[in-house]
Design a protein around this motif. Structure first.
Motif, short mmCIF file in Angstrom:
data_model
loop_
_atom_site.label_atom_id
_atom_site.label_comp_id
_atom_site.label_asym_id
_atom_site.label_seq_id
_atom_site.Cartn_x
_atom_site.Cartn_y
_atom_site.Cartn_z
N THR A 153 0.99 -1.20 0.22
CA THR A 153 -0.10 0.00 0.07
C THR A 153 0.85 1.21 -0.12
O THR A 153 2.11 1.07 0.08
CB THR A 153 -1.09 -0.08 1.27
OG1 THR A 153 -0.16 0.58 2.35
CG2 THR A 153 -1.71 -1.19 1.56
N ASP A 154 0.11 2.41 -0.26
CA ASP A 154 1.04 3.70 -0.19
C ASP A 154 0.75 4.48 1.40
O ASP A 154 0.59 5.61 1.35
CB ASP A 154 0.20 4.55 -1.18
CG ASP A 154 -1.26 4.82 -1.04
OD1 ASP A 154 -1.99 4.36 -0.20
OD2 ASP A 154 -1.45 5.80 -1.64
N VAL A 155 0.72 3.65 2.14
CA VAL A 155 0.91 4.11 3.58
C VAL A 155 1.99 5.20 3.93
O VAL A 155 1.39 6.00 4.58
CB VAL A 155 0.73 2.89 4.73
CG1 VAL A 155 2.31 2.26 4.77
CG2 VAL A 155 0.38 3.21 6.16
N GLU A 156 2.92 4.85 3.46
CA GLU A 156 3.97 6.03 3.90
C GLU A 156 3.76 7.35 3.06
O GLU A 156 3.96 8.30 3.75
CB GLU A 156 5.42 5.42 3.32
CG GLU A 156 5.60 4.22 4.15
CD GLU A 156 7.05 3.62 3.67
OE1 GLU A 156 8.11 4.26 4.08
OE2 GLU A 156 6.93 2.88 2.81
N GLU A 157 2.97 7.43 2.10
CA GLU A 157 2.66 8.67 1.42
C GLU A 157 1.61 9.38 2.29
O GLU A 157 1.28 10.49 2.40
CB GLU A 157 2.53 8.55 0.08
CG GLU A 157 3.51 7.95 -0.80
CD GLU A 157 3.27 7.72 -2.11
OE1 GLU A 157 2.18 8.22 -2.60
OE2 GLU A 157 4.01 7.01 -2.82
N VAL A 158 0.37 8.37 2.39
CA VAL A 158 -0.81 8.92 2.97
C VAL A 158 -0.62 9.38 4.60
O VAL A 158 -1.32 10.16 4.95
CB VAL A 158 -2.06 7.66 3.03
CG1 VAL A 158 -3.35 8.15 3.53
CG2 VAL A 158 -2.25 7.57 1.55
N PHE A 159 0.29 8.60 5.28
CA PHE A 159 0.72 8.70 6.72
C PHE A 159 1.92 9.36 6.90
O PHE A 159 2.64 8.55 7.74
CB PHE A 159 -0.18 7.74 7.43
CG PHE A 159 -1.67 7.58 7.42
CD1 PHE A 159 -2.52 8.20 8.07
CD2 PHE A 159 -2.05 6.41 6.67
CE1 PHE A 159 -3.75 8.11 7.93
CE2 PHE A 159 -3.58 6.29 6.58
CZ PHE A 159 -4.38 7.11 7.19
N PRO A 160 2.55 10.02 6.27
CA PRO A 160 4.09 10.40 6.43
C PRO A 160 4.53 10.61 7.72
O PRO A 160 5.56 10.42 7.94
CB PRO A 160 4.30 11.43 5.29
CG PRO A 160 2.88 12.34 5.57
CD PRO A 160 2.07 11.30 5.43
N CYS A 161 3.63 11.06 8.70
CA CYS A 161 4.23 11.37 10.12
C CYS A 161 4.06 10.15 11.01
O CYS A 161 4.46 10.49 12.26
CB CYS A 161 3.42 12.56 10.66
SG CYS A 161 3.44 14.19 9.55
N ARG A 162 3.52 9.29 10.60
CA ARG A 162 3.17 7.96 11.38
C ARG A 162 4.68 7.16 11.55
O ARG A 162 5.38 7.27 10.82
CB ARG A 162 2.13 7.35 10.83
CG ARG A 162 0.98 7.70 10.84
CD ARG A 162 0.26 7.78 12.30
NE ARG A 162 -0.36 6.58 12.57
CZ ARG A 162 -1.66 6.16 12.37
NH1 ARG A 162 -2.54 7.12 11.68
NH2 ARG A 162 -2.15 5.19 12.62
N THR A 163 4.69 6.74 12.81
CA THR A 163 6.11 5.93 13.15
C THR A 163 6.04 4.59 12.90
O THR A 163 6.87 3.66 13.36
CB THR A 163 6.83 6.38 14.51
OG1 THR A 163 5.55 5.94 15.48
CG2 THR A 163 6.94 7.59 14.66
N SER A 164 4.71 3.98 12.64
CA SER A 164 4.52 2.51 12.69
C SER A 164 3.79 2.14 11.22
O SER A 164 2.79 3.05 10.99
CB SER A 164 3.70 1.93 13.77
OG SER A 164 3.17 0.82 13.67
N TRP A 165 4.26 0.95 10.59
CA TRP A 165 3.40 0.85 9.22
C TRP A 165 2.46 -0.47 9.53
O TRP A 165 2.06 -1.14 8.60
CB TRP A 165 4.22 0.35 8.30
CG TRP A 165 5.22 1.90 8.24
CD1 TRP A 165 6.64 1.64 8.13
CD2 TRP A 165 4.93 3.14 7.86
NE1 TRP A 165 7.30 2.84 7.99
CE2 TRP A 165 6.18 3.79 7.92
CE3 TRP A 165 3.73 3.73 7.85
CZ2 TRP A 165 6.21 5.08 7.49
CZ3 TRP A 165 3.98 5.17 7.76
CH2 TRP A 165 5.06 5.73 7.59
N GLU A 166 2.24 -1.06 11.00
CA GLU A 166 1.55 -2.14 11.02
C GLU A 166 0.27 -2.16 11.04
O GLU A 166 -0.47 -1.08 11.47
CB GLU A 166 1.94 -2.72 12.74
CG GLU A 166 3.58 -2.94 12.97
CD GLU A 166 4.21 -3.82 12.24
OE1 GLU A 166 3.77 -5.07 12.28
OE2 GLU A 166 5.11 -3.31 11.43
#
Length: 291
Positions: A90-103
């Motif tokens: 998924t594009d989680v890093e782009e949608v939530f760039p300020c989060r520290t977890s991708w779990e």
């Protein structure tokens, strides 16, 4: 343990291949020809894995069985995704760039619903979503498909077994017809499968992995099949599994993974497996149908 089981297990321990009876790959089971061809995460060589597009592609290829992976969101929704991280598919890093977890477990269902789960695979799949288990089951039913459902990482999600069964029940998948012919629950966790068996004994289950031959009788108390990787099996091992009767009074099945070429498909068929899990179900099916 009856004599056939003792003989088969002894043979497997010695590495002998002679106990596999001709035609055992077509043993009576759920009415399908053997070995079954099971689309791994759908038809995942051709569409993004574990998406509705992937099971739709399997349906268009004429593949009745598909496999998926179930995990749970932060707010308790069951979703269909393989990795415990959202990064790869998924594009989680782009949608939530300020989060520290991708779990997966650290995101709500609404947050995961915002993610693009298709563009990584190809631009034509842009906008595909991580499906909820409920949405996935409705699509499988619509496609008249059958499901090998994996409870993924159950140690991360206490109670996921009961919750999964509840969703299956709500979607009509715990009636006699589905239980007999269209549903198998699998996991790498023997404890998770014991919980499923205790909660709903009518559900067929399969253990992912290759237990020692000497341990197989213990597995046969709560599971109907053993699903090892293709490189870990032999004719003798498959025969030893087949020699044991599972909790529903039938010989244990063997579904092997992940086979993506014709030669390996033919090889494991000679071993006597009952199912082949594959990213390329059309390739495997063609290999099995070739004279």
């Amino acid at each position: 343990m009856h004599a056939r089981a003792v003989a088969a297990i002894t043979t497997a321990l010695l590495g002998t291949a002679g106990l596999l009876l001709p035609g055992s790959a077509a043993r009576a089971g759920d009415g399908d020809e053997r070995p079954l061809v099971i689309g791994h995460r759908g038809a995942s060589a051709y569409a993004p894995e574990n998406t509705l597009a992937s099971i739709d592609k399997a349906a268009r290829l004429g593949i009745p069985w598909v496999e998926n992976d179930v995990q749970r969101t932060k707010d308790g929704e069951l979703v269909v995704i393989h990795d415990d991280s959202l990064q790869r598919t998924t594009d989680v890093e782009e949608v939530f760039p300020c989060r520290t977890s991708w779990e997966v477990k650290d995101y709500t269902a609404a947050e995961i619903a915002r993610l693009d789960a298709g563009s990584w695979f190809g631009r034509q799949y842009a906008g595909a979503r991580v499906p909820t288990l409920d949405a996935y089951m409705r699509r499988v039913e619509h496609n008249h498909q059958k499901l090998l459902l994996e409870i993924k990482n159950p140690e991360l999600y206490p109670g996921i077994e009961q919750q999964t069964l509840k969703v299956l029940g709500n979607d009509g998948w715990l009636d006699p017809q589905h239980l007999t012919d269209r549903l198998v629950v699998q996991s790498f966790s023997a404890d998770s499968l014991r919980i499923v068996h205790d909660l709903k004994p009518a559900v067929r289950t399969s253990f992912l992995g290759r237990p020692r031959v000497s341990a197989l009788p213990a597995y046969a108390r709560f599971t109907d099949g053993i699903n090892p990787s293709f490189g870990s099996i032999s004719t003798g091992y498959v025969a030893a599994v087949h020699a044991l009767t599972g909790p529903h009074g039938k010989p244990l099945n063997v579904f092997t993974w992940t086979v993506n070429d014709a030669d390996t498909a033919r090889q494991v068929t000679r071993y006597g497996v009952d199912g082949i899990i594959t990213n390329e179900p059309d390739v495997v099916r063609a290999a099995l149908q070739a004279p």
